[in-house]
Design a protein around this motif. Structure first.
Motif, mmCIF file in Angstrom:
data_model
loop_
_atom_site.group_PDB
_atom_site.id
_atom_site.type_symbol
_atom_site.label_atom_id
_atom_site.label_comp_id
_atom_site.label_asym_id
_atom_site.label_seq_id
_atom_site.Cartn_x
_atom_site.Cartn_y
_atom_site.Cartn_z
ATOM 1 N N GLU A 96 -4.077 47.042 -15.388
ATOM 2 C CA GLU A 96 -5.312 47.824 -15.505
ATOM 3 C C GLU A 96 -6.493 47.000 -16.017
ATOM 4 O OE1 GLU A 96 -2.796 49.145 -19.161
ATOM 5 O OE2 GLU A 96 -2.482 48.133 -17.264
ATOM 6 N N ILE A 97 -6.231 45.785 -16.490
ATOM 7 C CA ILE A 97 -7.301 44.912 -16.968
ATOM 8 C C ILE A 97 -8.038 44.312 -15.771
ATOM 9 C CG2 ILE A 97 -7.791 42.772 -18.232
ATOM 10 C CD1 ILE A 97 -7.015 45.237 -19.984
ATOM 11 N N SER A 98 -9.368 44.363 -15.818
ATOM 12 C CA SER A 98 -10.157 43.842 -14.694
ATOM 13 C C SER A 98 -10.683 42.432 -14.948
ATOM 14 C CB SER A 98 -11.339 44.765 -14.391
ATOM 15 O OG SER A 98 -12.272 44.726 -15.444
ATOM 16 N N LYS A 99 -10.888 42.091 -16.230
ATOM 17 C CA LYS A 99 -11.533 40.809 -16.523
ATOM 18 C C LYS A 99 -11.148 40.344 -17.915
ATOM 19 C CE LYS A 99 -16.006 41.065 -16.330
ATOM 20 N NZ LYS A 99 -17.465 40.949 -16.204
ATOM 21 N N VAL A 100 -11.091 39.018 -18.068
ATOM 22 C CA VAL A 100 -10.867 38.394 -19.369
ATOM 23 C C VAL A 100 -12.059 37.492 -19.645
ATOM 24 C CG1 VAL A 100 -9.381 36.881 -20.729
ATOM 25 C CG2 VAL A 100 -8.362 38.478 -19.093
ATOM 26 N N ILE A 101 -12.651 37.648 -20.822
ATOM 27 C CA ILE A 101 -13.836 36.878 -21.200
ATOM 28 C C ILE A 101 -13.516 36.049 -22.443
ATOM 29 C CG2 ILE A 101 -16.223 37.021 -22.023
ATOM 30 C CD1 ILE A 101 -16.455 39.659 -20.480
ATOM 31 N N ASN A 102 -13.866 34.766 -22.372
ATOM 32 C CA ASN A 102 -13.788 33.892 -23.536
ATOM 33 C C ASN A 102 -15.108 34.028 -24.285
ATOM 34 O OD1 ASN A 102 -13.280 31.875 -25.422
ATOM 35 N ND2 ASN A 102 -13.839 30.244 -24.017
ATOM 36 N N LEU A 103 -15.076 34.610 -25.473
ATOM 37 C CA LEU A 103 -16.308 34.882 -26.208
ATOM 38 C C LEU A 103 -17.107 33.642 -26.530
ATOM 39 C CD1 LEU A 103 -15.303 37.816 -28.549
ATOM 40 C CD2 LEU A 103 -16.463 37.883 -26.344
ATOM 41 N N ASP A 104 -16.460 32.501 -26.687
ATOM 42 C CA ASP A 104 -17.195 31.276 -26.970
ATOM 43 C C ASP A 104 -18.013 30.804 -25.777
ATOM 44 O OD1 ASP A 104 -16.312 31.237 -29.557
ATOM 45 O OD2 ASP A 104 -14.681 29.851 -29.169
ATOM 46 N N SER A 105 -17.649 31.286 -24.576
ATOM 47 C CA SER A 105 -18.371 30.836 -23.390
ATOM 48 C C SER A 105 -19.545 31.744 -23.035
ATOM 49 C CB SER A 105 -17.427 30.757 -22.174
ATOM 50 O OG SER A 105 -17.044 32.065 -21.784
ATOM 51 N N VAL A 106 -19.675 32.840 -23.782
ATOM 52 C CA VAL A 106 -20.769 33.764 -23.529
ATOM 53 C C VAL A 106 -21.971 33.328 -24.338
ATOM 54 C CG1 VAL A 106 -21.518 36.161 -23.738
ATOM 55 C CG2 VAL A 106 -19.157 35.655 -23.123
ATOM 56 N N THR A 107 -23.052 33.056 -23.655
ATOM 57 C CA THR A 107 -24.280 32.661 -24.334
ATOM 58 C C THR A 107 -24.996 33.896 -24.832
ATOM 59 O OG1 THR A 107 -24.453 30.800 -22.826
ATOM 60 C CG2 THR A 107 -26.412 31.351 -24.094
ATOM 61 N N PRO A 108 -25.269 33.984 -26.118
ATOM 62 C CA PRO A 108 -25.960 35.176 -26.608
ATOM 63 C C PRO A 108 -27.370 35.274 -26.034
ATOM 64 C CG PRO A 108 -25.606 33.582 -28.390
ATOM 65 C CD PRO A 108 -24.987 33.017 -27.140
ATOM 66 N N THR A 109 -27.770 36.483 -25.758
ATOM 67 C CA THR A 109 -29.122 36.682 -25.233
ATOM 68 C C THR A 109 -30.073 36.882 -26.405
ATOM 69 O OG1 THR A 109 -28.661 39.020 -24.999
ATOM 70 C CG2 THR A 109 -28.392 37.663 -23.045
ATOM 71 N N ILE A 110 -31.246 36.309 -26.297
ATOM 72 C CA ILE A 110 -32.259 36.439 -27.344
ATOM 73 C C ILE A 110 -33.311 37.413 -26.832
ATOM 74 C CG2 ILE A 110 -34.003 35.198 -28.690
ATOM 75 C CD1 ILE A 110 -32.269 32.665 -28.259
ATOM 76 N N SER A 111 -33.526 38.476 -27.601
ATOM 77 C CA SER A 111 -34.513 39.454 -27.149
ATOM 78 C C SER A 111 -35.821 39.265 -27.872
ATOM 79 C CB SER A 111 -34.063 40.868 -27.393
ATOM 80 O OG SER A 111 -32.745 41.038 -27.689
#
Length: 85
Positions: free
Chosen positions: A70-85
């Motif tokens: 049932e899992i659709s995706k796995v994300i490595n949190l270190d590879s996610v660039t935070p967005t600056i608003s």
């Protein structure tokens, strides 16, 4: 209870993957499960490895989906660039 079962299956998948990562000086930890997305953190040498995205998709995600389809995706949190608003 259903969520606990899902977490146990994901942890079982990570336990299958972990020895391969450990052999190369890395590791993986489960951070969270949100709906059908699993958030993990690659640690150790996996953090800086140039092929960690390939490992994530072809190794980690494939194994987790084997245990928890049932899992659709796995994300490595270190590879996610935070967005600056």
């Amino acid at each position: 209870m259903e969520n606990e079962n899902l977490i146990q299956r994901i942890e079982s998948a990570l336990a299958e993957i972990r020895p391969f990562l450990n052999n190369d000086g890395g590791d993986i930890e489960l951070v969270s499960v949100e709906n059908d997305v699993v958030n993990v953190r690659l640690t150790g040498t996996c953090t800086y490895c140039t092929i960690n995205q390939m490992t994530l998709k072809s190794g980690v995600e494939m194994t987790i989906k084997k245990y928890a389809p049932e899992i659709s995706k796995v994300i490595n949190l270190d590879s996610v660039t935070p967005t600056i608003s």
